[in-house]
Scaffold this active site. Sequence first.
Site, short mmCIF file in Angstrom:
data_model
loop_
_atom_site.label_atom_id
_atom_site.label_comp_id
_atom_site.label_asym_id
_atom_site.label_seq_id
_atom_site.Cartn_x
_atom_site.Cartn_y
_atom_site.Cartn_z
N HIS A 55 39.16 47.36 44.38
CA HIS A 55 38.95 47.33 45.83
C HIS A 55 40.04 48.20 46.44
O HIS A 55 41.14 48.30 45.88
CB HIS A 55 39.17 45.93 46.39
CG HIS A 55 38.25 44.89 45.86
ND1 HIS A 55 38.51 44.17 44.74
CD2 HIS A 55 37.07 44.43 46.33
CE1 HIS A 55 37.53 43.31 44.52
NE2 HIS A 55 36.64 43.45 45.46
N ASP A 58 43.28 46.38 46.46
CA ASP A 58 43.94 46.05 45.19
C ASP A 58 45.05 47.07 44.93
O ASP A 58 46.02 46.78 44.23
CB ASP A 58 42.97 46.14 44.01
CG ASP A 58 41.84 45.12 44.09
OD1 ASP A 58 42.00 44.12 44.80
OD2 ASP A 58 40.80 45.36 43.45
N MET A 89 34.25 52.69 38.90
CA MET A 89 33.67 51.98 40.05
C MET A 89 34.74 51.63 41.08
O MET A 89 35.87 51.32 40.70
CB MET A 89 32.99 50.70 39.54
CG MET A 89 32.37 49.82 40.60
SD MET A 89 33.52 48.64 41.33
CE MET A 89 33.13 47.16 40.44
N GLU A 182 25.73 43.72 44.94
CA GLU A 182 26.02 42.57 44.07
C GLU A 182 25.64 41.27 44.76
O GLU A 182 26.27 40.86 45.73
CB GLU A 182 27.52 42.57 43.73
CG GLU A 182 27.90 41.40 42.84
CD GLU A 182 29.37 41.45 42.40
OE1 GLU A 182 30.03 42.49 42.61
OE2 GLU A 182 29.84 40.43 41.87
N LYS A 184 25.10 37.16 45.33
CA LYS A 184 25.72 35.86 44.98
C LYS A 184 25.12 34.84 45.94
O LYS A 184 25.02 35.11 47.14
CB LYS A 184 27.23 35.94 45.15
CG LYS A 184 27.95 34.69 44.65
CD LYS A 184 29.48 34.84 44.73
CE LYS A 184 30.14 33.63 44.12
NZ LYS A 184 31.60 33.64 44.29
N GLU A 218 25.93 39.76 38.41
CA GLU A 218 27.09 39.11 37.76
C GLU A 218 26.64 37.82 37.08
O GLU A 218 26.00 36.96 37.71
CB GLU A 218 28.19 38.81 38.78
CG GLU A 218 29.31 38.00 38.13
CD GLU A 218 30.54 37.82 39.00
OE1 GLU A 218 30.94 38.78 39.69
OE2 GLU A 218 31.10 36.71 38.98
N HIS A 221 27.37 34.54 38.93
CA HIS A 221 26.69 34.31 40.21
C HIS A 221 25.31 33.69 40.00
O HIS A 221 24.89 32.82 40.75
CB HIS A 221 26.58 35.61 41.00
CG HIS A 221 27.91 36.15 41.41
ND1 HIS A 221 28.07 37.28 42.17
CD2 HIS A 221 29.17 35.69 41.19
CE1 HIS A 221 29.36 37.49 42.38
NE2 HIS A 221 30.04 36.55 41.78
N ASP A 246 28.55 42.93 36.01
CA ASP A 246 29.78 42.12 35.97
C ASP A 246 29.60 41.01 34.95
O ASP A 246 28.76 40.12 35.11
CB ASP A 246 30.07 41.51 37.35
CG ASP A 246 30.68 42.52 38.31
OD1 ASP A 246 30.84 43.70 37.92
OD2 ASP A 246 31.01 42.14 39.44
N ASP A 256 32.86 28.60 41.45
CA ASP A 256 32.94 29.94 40.85
C ASP A 256 34.13 30.00 39.89
O ASP A 256 35.28 30.03 40.30
CB ASP A 256 33.13 30.94 42.01
CG ASP A 256 33.11 32.37 41.54
OD1 ASP A 256 33.08 32.61 40.32
OD2 ASP A 256 33.12 33.25 42.40
N ASP A 258 34.58 32.27 37.08
CA ASP A 258 35.02 33.60 36.61
C ASP A 258 35.78 33.52 35.28
O ASP A 258 36.86 34.10 35.12
CB ASP A 258 35.90 34.29 37.67
CG ASP A 258 35.08 34.90 38.79
OD1 ASP A 258 33.88 35.16 38.59
OD2 ASP A 258 35.65 35.15 39.87
N ASP A 288 34.40 40.96 35.17
CA ASP A 288 34.84 40.47 36.48
C ASP A 288 35.22 39.01 36.29
O ASP A 288 34.44 38.11 36.59
CB ASP A 288 33.73 40.62 37.51
CG ASP A 288 34.20 40.22 38.90
OD1 ASP A 288 35.41 39.96 39.04
OD2 ASP A 288 33.38 40.17 39.82
C1 GLT Z 1 35.42 39.10 43.90
C2 GLT Z 1 34.04 38.59 43.58
C3 GLT Z 1 33.34 39.45 42.62
C4 GLT Z 1 33.07 40.83 43.13
C5 GLT Z 1 34.28 41.60 43.38
C6 GLT Z 1 33.89 42.93 44.00
S1 GLT Z 1 35.45 40.77 44.28
O1 GLT Z 1 36.26 38.91 42.79
O2 GLT Z 1 34.15 37.27 43.07
O3 GLT Z 1 32.17 38.88 42.14
O4 GLT Z 1 32.39 41.53 42.11
O5 GLT Z 1 33.96 42.90 45.38
MN MN Z 2 31.49 40.35 40.61
MN MN Z 3 32.21 36.64 41.10
#
Ligand code: GLT
Ligand code: MN
Ligand code: MN
Length: 389
Positions: A55, A58, A89, A182, A184, A218, A221, A246, A256, A258, A288
């Site tokens: 980003h 970042d 990216m 993306e 979610k 992702e 998500h 992702d 969430d 991750d 991600d």
């Molecule tokens: C954030 C989010 C991700 C996105 C990122 C890109 S930022 O961490 O949870 O799923 O891909 O904006």
């Molecule tokens: Mn993501």
């Molecule tokens: Mn995410």
Amino acid sequence: MADFVPTKNDKFTFGLWTFGNAGRDPFGSEVRVPPTPIEGLHKLSELGAYGVNLHDNDLVPFDATPAERDRIVAEFKQALKDTGLVVPMATTNLFAHPVFKDGAFTSNDPKVRAFALQKTMRAIDLGVELGAGVYVFWGGREGVEVEASKDPVTALQHFRDAINFLTGYVADQKYKLKFALEPKPNEPRGDIYLPTTGSMLGFIATLDKPEMVGVNPEYAHDTISALNFTHAVAQALDAGKLFHIDLNGQKPGRFDQDLRFGQEDYKTNFFLVKLLEDRGYTGSRHFDAHALRTSDIDDVWQFARGCMRTYLILKEKARQFNADPEIQALLKEINAGDAVIDPLLAGKYSPAKAASIKGLKLDANQLAAKPLPYERLDQLVFDLLLGVR
Ligand code: GLT
Ligand code: MN
Ligand code: MN
């Protein structure tokens, strides 16, 4: 490959925000001091990664002066050169600052929408300067908790106007950049607009330059909502729209998480990797995810190593699946065609085909009696994945 040690050819990438995660969550503060972006580049290069994604904020703090921005970017570019890593990216942080608390491109306030465009154009310039070919849009704040607060059709129009404006900007600047949207379903908003890959694909068809825009699905998500992520990726591939992906880990129905790629549900991740490999996906395999809150820095690098190692192990398992005589014989049996009927079902409609299909002698009971040895097949997959085959 034998030792599952990655090389740059595997195209593994990490967001600066992934190893840069300090372990803060809604209930507790930071637990570690993460590596700087430049330290991260050196370590990831040593581990065999291909690149990093970022980003705008970042790398360049939200309130940096132009001179600070240029110094930070110059040092980062030097570190890219030193390590041989690339930035495939880039994206915009349109969710952290309070100005975006009620949305960026879908805010009811035109000044906020203009600010979001301004920030994104600058972030696109940065991404292109660093060599990015894909630009991700994750609309984390594009949603509601109070349904009465926004008209959902107007919100979609605002989102469409923003993406149309930005594809216009990219074309005007002659940048070679594709967009990846993306989806979610929720978190951090109660409900986020365009919650699934299918919604995004439908939306893309309504844009001015749909050929410039694809998706960035992702794992976590879709899995939060207990959807089948592999099927979503298949739909994106089928539409020629899988511009980025992702990868991470997640338990269905949880917050969430991750997690490290493959941490949960080995079988789903196996079929995901198999799909990407069998279908010749050529983009980055982007992780991600972030290390657990319990991790120290050494464990953060174990996390990064683990994401890549797991992918390579699943890729090897996919190769074994495709080479396994028993599995392949079963698949051949299950997929046996029919020399008369297949041509009738293939290709376009014709009145002659309609007449032939109407006239076919098909016995439903006989068809229903055909054996489908899926128990045997699934056990073979289990044995293969667990390494007893
Ligand atoms: C954030 C989010 C991700 C996105 C990122 C890109 S930022 O961490 O949870 O799923 O891909 O904006
Ligand atoms: Mn993501
Ligand atoms: Mn995410």
